[in-house]
Write an enzyme that holds these catalytic residues in place. Structure first.
Site, PDB file in Angstrom:
ATOM      1  N   TYR B  17       0.836  -1.205   0.000  1.00 36.98           N
ATOM      2  CA  TYR B  17       0.000   0.000   0.000  1.00 36.98           C
ATOM      3  C   TYR B  17       0.870   1.254   0.000  1.00 36.98           C
ATOM      4  O   TYR B  17       2.060   1.204   0.333  1.00 36.98           O
ATOM      5  CB  TYR B  17      -0.894   0.025   1.246  1.00 36.98           C
ATOM      6  N   CYS B  18       0.233   2.366  -0.344  1.00 35.52           N
ATOM      7  CA  CYS B  18       0.869   3.680  -0.266  1.00 35.52           C
ATOM      8  C   CYS B  18       1.475   3.872   1.119  1.00 35.52           C
ATOM      9  O   CYS B  18       0.813   3.541   2.104  1.00 35.52           O
ATOM     10  CB  CYS B  18      -0.180   4.755  -0.530  1.00 35.52           C
ATOM     11  N   PRO B  19       2.687   4.410   1.281  1.00 38.52           N
ATOM     12  CA  PRO B  19       3.546   4.968   0.219  1.00 38.52           C
ATOM     13  C   PRO B  19       4.615   3.995  -0.274  1.00 38.52           C
ATOM     14  O   PRO B  19       5.544   4.418  -0.943  1.00 38.52           O
ATOM     15  CB  PRO B  19       4.217   6.137   0.950  1.00 38.52           C
ATOM     16  N   MET B  20       4.485   2.682   0.056  1.00 35.25           N
ATOM     17  CA  MET B  20       5.597   1.773  -0.240  1.00 35.25           C
ATOM     18  C   MET B  20       5.952   1.652  -1.726  1.00 35.25           C
ATOM     19  O   MET B  20       7.134   1.612  -2.059  1.00 35.25           O
ATOM     20  CB  MET B  20       5.345   0.392   0.386  1.00 35.25           C
ATOM     21  N   ASP B  44      -2.316  -1.512  -5.716  1.00 38.28           N
ATOM     22  CA  ASP B  44      -2.913  -0.402  -4.969  1.00 38.28           C
ATOM     23  C   ASP B  44      -3.245   0.699  -5.971  1.00 38.28           C
ATOM     24  O   ASP B  44      -2.371   1.243  -6.637  1.00 38.28           O
ATOM     25  CB  ASP B  44      -1.927   0.112  -3.917  1.00 38.28           C
TER      26      ASP B  44
END
Lengths: 165, 81
Positions: B17-20, B44
């Site tokens: 998921y954000c921000p990965m 995502d």
């Protein structure tokens, strides 16, 4: 030969005042993303925000019975932070951490390491440390140093993004 | 986007998921040569707007996106300098 001048990086400045897990995650989410987008990011930890950058191990060293009591009740450390809602004596926070693992979301510790790797500057407020009778010894080594409000305002003046979390 | 664009490297961010995906893109593009293309695969949906925004902020070239089922394949060309 002409010297190659790199354009100065845009800056982002974050005050991290809160010491809760959810708010800390939000702060590090924004900070790491801004750094990933090429910004020069500074996080200024003050008051309860210091709990995020306290070492998890060992005892907090302080003198004075009120300070000792405060540091006992307000131990801090990234692994001990409560959530701002549904902490429920740790049960709610534990479940949230389990959900985060299930969704392969990084822990707060991993976010702190990522921020450090991306060059995010982490600075502790010297007044808050003084109030709690703590020294830099109590903080994780990723913290660059201590500074006062003028340092933060100086950075914020030059920043495109300023946040208070 | 041009369908026959060829990626020099692929970054699998499926399940993240954000921000990965953006953080990992930043880390992986550092290992590429200027002009090389990185393909980021993510599920995502945030990547659809986040990757063009990241490119705008960093100066890398956003080449486009292909959706295959629930997966987004995003192509980025590393900038020079």
């Amino acid at each position: 030969m002409a010297e190659i001048v790199k354009p100065a990086k845009e800056k982002a400045a974050l005050v991290v005042f809160s010491g809760e897990l959810d708010k800390a995650l939000a702060a590090f989410n924004i900070a790491t993303t801004a750094a990933a987008m090429g910004m020069d990011v500074t996080m200024f930890f003050t008051f309860w925000g210091l709990n995020i950058i306290k070492k998890n191990e060992g005892q907090l060293q302080s003198s004075g019975w009120m300070e000792k009591m405060l540091n006992w009740m307000n131990r801090g450390g990234s692994k001990r932070l409560p959530m701002s809602k549904f902490h429920m004596f740790g049960l709610g926070t534990g479940m949230m951490k389990a959900l985060m693992r299930k969704r392969r979301m990084p822990s707060l510790d991993e976010m702190i390491q990522t921020a450090h790797k991306l060059g995010v500057h982490m600075i502790a407020c010297n007044t808050s440390l003084g109030l709690m009778n703590l020294t830099e010894e109590a903080l994780i080594p990723e913290v660059e140093g201590v500074a006062g409000a003028a340092t933060f305002v100086g950075i914020a003046q030059e920043s495109k993004i300023s946040l208070f979390i | 986007m041009n369908a026959d664009i060829k990626a020099d490297a692929i970054l699998d961010c499926v399940g993240l998921y954000c921000p990965m995906p953006i953080i990992q893109t930043t880390e992986h593009i550092a290992g590429l040569e200027a002009g090389q293309v990185l393909e980021v695969v993510a599920d995502d949906k945030g990547i659809v707007t986040d990757m063009p925004a990241w490119c705008k902020g960093t100066g890398h070239e956003y080449l486009g996106m292909q959706q295959q089922g629930g997966e987004y394949h995003v192509f980025v060309r590393k900038k020079h300098g």
